[in-house]
Scaffold this motif. Sequence first.
Motif, PDB file in Angstrom:
ATOM      1  N   VAL A  78     -39.736  84.453 -11.162  1.00 53.01           N
ATOM      2  CA  VAL A  78     -39.486  84.170  -9.749  1.00 53.01           C
ATOM      3  C   VAL A  78     -40.716  83.458  -9.184  1.00 53.01           C
ATOM      4  N   VAL A  79     -40.444  82.409  -8.400  1.00 53.79           N
ATOM      5  CA  VAL A  79     -41.491  81.639  -7.728  1.00 53.79           C
ATOM      6  C   VAL A  79     -41.254  81.820  -6.236  1.00 53.79           C
ATOM      7  N   LEU A  80     -42.234  82.383  -5.541  1.00 50.44           N
ATOM      8  CA  LEU A  80     -42.067  82.757  -4.139  1.00 50.44           C
ATOM      9  C   LEU A  80     -43.093  82.084  -3.243  1.00 50.44           C
ATOM     10  N   ALA A 108     -36.400  95.511 -10.405  1.00 51.27           N
ATOM     11  CA  ALA A 108     -35.443  94.516 -10.900  1.00 51.27           C
ATOM     12  C   ALA A 108     -35.717  94.112 -12.344  1.00 51.27           C
ATOM     13  N   GLY A 109     -36.879  94.445 -12.851  1.00 53.47           N
ATOM     14  CA  GLY A 109     -37.203  94.121 -14.237  1.00 53.47           C
ATOM     15  C   GLY A 109     -37.582  92.666 -14.456  1.00 53.47           C
ATOM     16  N   LEU A 110     -38.160  92.031 -13.440  1.00 50.96           N
ATOM     17  CA  LEU A 110     -38.577  90.642 -13.592  1.00 50.96           C
ATOM     18  C   LEU A 110     -39.818  90.579 -14.482  1.00 50.96           C
ATOM     19  N   ASP A 111     -40.022  89.411 -15.082  1.00 49.52           N
ATOM     20  CA  ASP A 111     -41.101  89.269 -16.064  1.00 49.52           C
ATOM     21  C   ASP A 111     -42.362  88.608 -15.528  1.00 49.52           C
ATOM     22  N   VAL A 112     -42.207  87.610 -14.661  1.00 49.74           N
ATOM     23  CA  VAL A 112     -43.362  86.863 -14.143  1.00 49.74           C
ATOM     24  C   VAL A 112     -43.080  86.487 -12.694  1.00 49.74           C
ATOM     25  N   LEU A 123     -47.323  91.365 -14.351  1.00 54.72           N
ATOM     26  CA  LEU A 123     -46.310  90.521 -13.701  1.00 54.72           C
ATOM     27  C   LEU A 123     -46.911  89.334 -12.965  1.00 54.72           C
ATOM     28  N   ARG A 124     -48.200  89.357 -12.753  1.00 55.65           N
ATOM     29  CA  ARG A 124     -48.855  88.308 -11.963  1.00 55.65           C
ATOM     30  C   ARG A 124     -48.892  86.992 -12.717  1.00 55.65           C
ATOM     31  N   GLY A 125     -48.234  85.999 -12.119  1.00 55.30           N
ATOM     32  CA  GLY A 125     -48.340  84.635 -12.619  1.00 55.30           C
ATOM     33  C   GLY A 125     -49.424  83.926 -11.832  1.00 55.30           C
ATOM     34  N   GLN A 126     -49.140  82.703 -11.466  1.00 53.92           N
ATOM     35  CA  GLN A 126     -50.090  81.902 -10.692  1.00 53.92           C
ATOM     36  C   GLN A 126     -49.972  82.211  -9.206  1.00 53.92           C
ATOM     37  N   TRP A 127     -51.082  82.170  -8.482  1.00 59.52           N
ATOM     38  CA  TRP A 127     -51.080  82.169  -7.026  1.00 59.52           C
ATOM     39  C   TRP A 127     -51.831  80.923  -6.592  1.00 59.52           C
ATOM     40  N   ARG A 128     -51.252  80.205  -5.655  1.00 57.99           N
ATOM     41  CA  ARG A 128     -51.910  79.028  -5.084  1.00 57.99           C
ATOM     42  C   ARG A 128     -51.801  79.096  -3.563  1.00 57.99           C
ATOM     43  N   GLU A 129     -52.664  78.364  -2.891  1.00 62.84           N
ATOM     44  CA  GLU A 129     -52.708  78.404  -1.428  1.00 62.84           C
ATOM     45  C   GLU A 129     -51.444  77.880  -0.775  1.00 62.84           C
ATOM     46  N   LEU A 161     -45.473  76.711 -15.330  1.00 63.62           N
ATOM     47  CA  LEU A 161     -44.899  77.937 -14.775  1.00 63.62           C
ATOM     48  C   LEU A 161     -43.765  78.507 -15.623  1.00 63.62           C
ATOM     49  N   ILE A 162     -43.192  77.680 -16.475  1.00 67.90           N
ATOM     50  CA  ILE A 162     -41.975  78.087 -17.180  1.00 67.90           C
ATOM     51  C   ILE A 162     -42.080  77.842 -18.675  1.00 67.90           C
ATOM     52  N   GLN A 163     -41.127  78.432 -19.398  1.00 65.89           N
ATOM     53  CA  GLN A 163     -40.995  78.259 -20.847  1.00 65.89           C
ATOM     54  C   GLN A 163     -39.523  77.997 -21.149  1.00 65.89           C
TER      55      GLN A 163
END
Length: 151
Positions: A38-40, A64-68, A87-93, A105-107
């Motif tokens: 998920v990208v939020l 929910a069982g999300l991965d990233v 679970l932490r992916g990238q954070w940007r401003e 961000l993806i595979q």
Amino acid sequence: GGAFTLIDESYNANPLSMKAGFVSLGARSVEPGGRRVVVLTDMLELGEHSRALHKGLAPAIVAAGLDVVHTAGAQMRLLHEALPTALRGQWRENAAELAAEAAALIQPGDVVMVKGSNGSKASLVAVALANLGVTEQGNNPSNSGAPRATR
């Protein structure tokens, strides 16, 4: 680098729709090696409770069982910090910075949902992901590199 599924929810976000999206994404099957990503971006117009509402999304993501989880925006930084480290992916401003890193961000095999308020520009990330593997002429060089977009 391979096909993935893109769910574009980049036009609206509030705590209830976020949580419903997490449940929906968590219920989707993924291909072998794929992840539920998920990208939020920030939810806007939440008033004095904004900080707590952003941070408070973490338990729903875990359930929910999300991965990233990739995030952009000052308020989403609170969520990023509240998430379990795994679970932490990238954070940007902002969304533009995250969109610039779309390919990272993806595979292949991932199911990716982009969700955020229209005003926080979540659509920049959705468009960047949708355009991966598309040539300048608008043609995909091979079907294996095309995202499958749903809305």
